[in-house]
Design a protein around this motif. Sequence first.
Motif, PDB file in Angstrom:
ATOM      1  N   GLU A  45      25.076  -7.423  45.833  1.00 48.74           N
ATOM      2  CA  GLU A  45      24.711  -8.518  46.720  1.00 48.74           C
ATOM      3  C   GLU A  45      24.807  -9.863  46.002  1.00 48.74           C
ATOM      4  OE1 GLU A  45      20.909  -7.898  48.462  1.00 48.74           O
ATOM      5  OE2 GLU A  45      21.580  -6.233  49.741  1.00 48.74           O
ATOM      6  N   ALA A  46      24.504  -9.869  44.702  1.00 53.90           N
ATOM      7  CA  ALA A  46      24.560 -11.114  43.927  1.00 53.90           C
ATOM      8  C   ALA A  46      25.969 -11.687  43.900  1.00 53.90           C
ATOM      9  CB  ALA A  46      24.062 -10.866  42.507  1.00 53.90           C
ATOM     10  N   VAL A  47      26.945 -10.833  43.624  1.00 59.11           N
ATOM     11  CA  VAL A  47      28.333 -11.292  43.556  1.00 59.11           C
ATOM     12  C   VAL A  47      28.767 -11.848  44.910  1.00 59.11           C
ATOM     13  CG1 VAL A  47      30.723 -10.608  43.158  1.00 59.11           C
ATOM     14  CG2 VAL A  47      28.902  -9.678  41.708  1.00 59.11           C
ATOM     15  N   GLU A  48      28.396 -11.167  45.993  1.00 56.76           N
ATOM     16  CA  GLU A  48      28.767 -11.625  47.324  1.00 56.76           C
ATOM     17  C   GLU A  48      28.072 -12.949  47.657  1.00 56.76           C
ATOM     18  OE1 GLU A  48      30.709 -11.945  50.864  1.00 56.76           O
ATOM     19  OE2 GLU A  48      31.115 -10.658  49.140  1.00 56.76           O
ATOM     20  N   ALA A  49      26.810 -13.082  47.243  1.00 59.14           N
ATOM     21  CA  ALA A  49      26.072 -14.324  47.497  1.00 59.14           C
ATOM     22  C   ALA A  49      26.739 -15.496  46.795  1.00 59.14           C
ATOM     23  CB  ALA A  49      24.620 -14.178  47.037  1.00 59.14           C
ATOM     24  N   VAL A  50      27.159 -15.269  45.570  1.00 56.27           N
ATOM     25  CA  VAL A  50      27.829 -16.333  44.816  1.00 56.27           C
ATOM     26  C   VAL A  50      29.170 -16.668  45.457  1.00 56.27           C
ATOM     27  CG1 VAL A  50      28.935 -16.906  42.613  1.00 56.27           C
ATOM     28  CG2 VAL A  50      26.671 -15.836  42.640  1.00 56.27           C
ATOM     29  N   ARG A  51      29.886 -15.646  45.882  1.00 56.17           N
ATOM     30  CA  ARG A  51      31.194 -15.860  46.515  1.00 56.17           C
ATOM     31  C   ARG A  51      31.043 -16.707  47.791  1.00 56.17           C
ATOM     32  NH1 ARG A  51      35.108 -12.189  45.588  1.00 56.17           N
ATOM     33  NH2 ARG A  51      33.522 -10.557  45.390  1.00 56.17           N
ATOM     34  N   GLN A  52      29.974 -16.454  48.545  1.00 54.50           N
ATOM     35  CA  GLN A  52      29.777 -17.154  49.811  1.00 54.50           C
ATOM     36  C   GLN A  52      29.163 -18.541  49.633  1.00 54.50           C
ATOM     37  OE1 GLN A  52      30.622 -16.187  52.903  1.00 54.50           O
ATOM     38  NE2 GLN A  52      31.537 -14.283  52.174  1.00 54.50           N
ATOM     39  N   GLU A  53      28.186 -18.652  48.737  1.00 61.94           N
ATOM     40  CA  GLU A  53      27.382 -19.873  48.647  1.00 61.94           C
ATOM     41  C   GLU A  53      27.793 -20.831  47.531  1.00 61.94           C
ATOM     42  OE1 GLU A  53      25.002 -21.109  50.581  1.00 61.94           O
ATOM     43  OE2 GLU A  53      25.277 -19.472  51.993  1.00 61.94           O
ATOM     44  N   ARG A  54      28.475 -20.330  46.491  1.00 62.97           N
ATOM     45  CA  ARG A  54      28.872 -21.177  45.366  1.00 62.97           C
ATOM     46  C   ARG A  54      27.697 -22.021  44.848  1.00 62.97           C
ATOM     47  NH1 ARG A  54      33.440 -19.246  43.013  1.00 62.97           N
ATOM     48  NH2 ARG A  54      34.785 -18.409  44.638  1.00 62.97           N
ATOM     49  N   PRO A  55      26.642 -21.366  44.365  1.00 63.91           N
ATOM     50  CA  PRO A  55      25.454 -22.083  43.893  1.00 63.91           C
ATOM     51  C   PRO A  55      25.718 -22.744  42.541  1.00 63.91           C
ATOM     52  CG  PRO A  55      25.248 -19.771  43.371  1.00 63.91           C
ATOM     53  CD  PRO A  55      26.504 -19.907  44.192  1.00 63.91           C
ATOM     54  N   ASP A  56      24.769 -23.552  42.121  1.00 57.52           N
ATOM     55  CA  ASP A  56      24.849 -24.164  40.797  1.00 57.52           C
ATOM     56  C   ASP A  56      24.361 -23.203  39.718  1.00 57.52           C
ATOM     57  OD1 ASP A  56      25.570 -26.915  41.712  1.00 57.52           O
ATOM     58  OD2 ASP A  56      23.615 -26.770  42.688  1.00 57.52           O
ATOM     59  N   VAL A  57      23.315 -22.430  40.043  1.00 60.03           N
ATOM     60  CA  VAL A  57      22.683 -21.540  39.072  1.00 60.03           C
ATOM     61  C   VAL A  57      22.339 -20.214  39.740  1.00 60.03           C
ATOM     62  CG1 VAL A  57      20.692 -21.207  37.533  1.00 60.03           C
ATOM     63  CG2 VAL A  57      21.701 -23.487  37.781  1.00 60.03           C
ATOM     64  N   VAL A  58      22.480 -19.122  38.976  1.00 58.09           N
ATOM     65  CA  VAL A  58      22.038 -17.801  39.423  1.00 58.09           C
ATOM     66  C   VAL A  58      20.941 -17.333  38.472  1.00 58.09           C
ATOM     67  CG1 VAL A  58      22.667 -15.394  39.845  1.00 58.09           C
ATOM     68  CG2 VAL A  58      24.330 -17.224  40.297  1.00 58.09           C
ATOM     69  N   LEU A  59      19.768 -17.023  39.024  1.00 54.39           N
ATOM     70  CA  LEU A  59      18.711 -16.381  38.239  1.00 54.39           C
ATOM     71  C   LEU A  59      18.924 -14.891  38.381  1.00 54.39           C
ATOM     72  CD1 LEU A  59      15.421 -18.387  38.960  1.00 54.39           C
ATOM     73  CD2 LEU A  59      16.733 -18.276  36.844  1.00 54.39           C
ATOM     74  N   MET A  60      19.328 -14.232  37.288  1.00 60.46           N
ATOM     75  CA  MET A  60      19.840 -12.864  37.346  1.00 60.46           C
ATOM     76  C   MET A  60      18.934 -11.874  36.623  1.00 60.46           C
ATOM     77  SD  MET A  60      22.497 -10.943  38.302  1.00 60.46           S
ATOM     78  CE  MET A  60      23.976 -11.975  38.421  1.00 60.46           C
ATOM     79  N   ASP A  61      18.410 -10.918  37.383  1.00 59.80           N
ATOM     80  CA  ASP A  61      17.677  -9.807  36.772  1.00 59.80           C
ATOM     81  C   ASP A  61      18.680  -8.905  36.057  1.00 59.80           C
ATOM     82  OD1 ASP A  61      15.613  -8.109  36.085  1.00 59.80           O
ATOM     83  OD2 ASP A  61      15.556  -7.095  38.024  1.00 59.80           O
ATOM     84  N   ILE A  62      18.211  -8.137  35.089  1.00 55.16           N
ATOM     85  CA  ILE A  62      19.104  -7.261  34.332  1.00 55.16           C
ATOM     86  C   ILE A  62      19.170  -5.860  34.917  1.00 55.16           C
ATOM     87  CG2 ILE A  62      19.316  -6.008  32.148  1.00 55.16           C
ATOM     88  CD1 ILE A  62      20.532  -8.655  31.939  1.00 55.16           C
ATOM     89  N   ARG A  63      18.048  -5.220  35.049  1.00 52.12           N
ATOM     90  CA  ARG A  63      18.033  -3.816  35.468  1.00 52.12           C
ATOM     91  C   ARG A  63      17.815  -3.724  36.969  1.00 52.12           C
ATOM     92  NH1 ARG A  63      14.617  -0.994  30.497  1.00 52.12           N
ATOM     93  NH2 ARG A  63      16.025  -1.692  28.841  1.00 52.12           N
TER      94      ARG A  63
END
Length: 229
Positions: A48-66
């Motif tokens: 979902e993160a990759v798709e969100a970035v593809r759609q929204e083009r944010p400035d920053v992603v706060l990314m959990d690891i596990r």
Amino acid sequence: MTWRGPGGPGTPLRVVLVDDQELVRVGFRLILERAGLVVVAEAEDGVEAVEAVRQERPDVVLMDIRMPRLDGVEATRRIMALAGERPRVLVLTTFDLDEYVYEAVRAGASGFLLKDVAPDDLVHAVRVVARGDTMLAPALISRLLERFTARPPAGALPPELTALTEREVEVARLVARGLSNAEISVRLYLSEATVKTYVSRLLTKLQLRDRVQIAALAYRSGLVGAEDE
């Protein structure tokens, strides 16, 4: 996945929150929005993160690891492979020496934070990485890189570092130790603007993306040793 609305030119910093725990996302969203940042999407896994970035083009992603399905390391790698302007990725972890954090940095993340970060520090970190700097706590950077970077015996500089001037080597060492431009300027008796110029030269000469990669190269090459810490 939860969408929060589009951004545009002149809008506040736009953030995608990625964590498999809804309560964590809610807490971070409240902190960021109270500070005037805009959370444009939430994702509960790497897919979902990759798709969100593809759609929204944010400035920053706060990314959990596990996370399920796709972890933060692979999600970061895929985000960095997207065409066009890519966001800065700030990794969130429960453990200060989680081996996955270093892998995320290698994949393209701009730094990492512990999940128990203070609200003001979280907002500061997002703003720091958004402007192109990195966020690696000085107290943790040496321990992280020391543990997860294979280092050769001390000796001559490796080929990729031989083109550096003596001053550039000094700056690279201090960057690897987690010092800011202001701190390096005091240490080397240089203006902060001059230090920024040296860092830019390092990135160009070494064909690196940011300060994290300078630090990783310095440790991996043996440029920084125990005597430097």
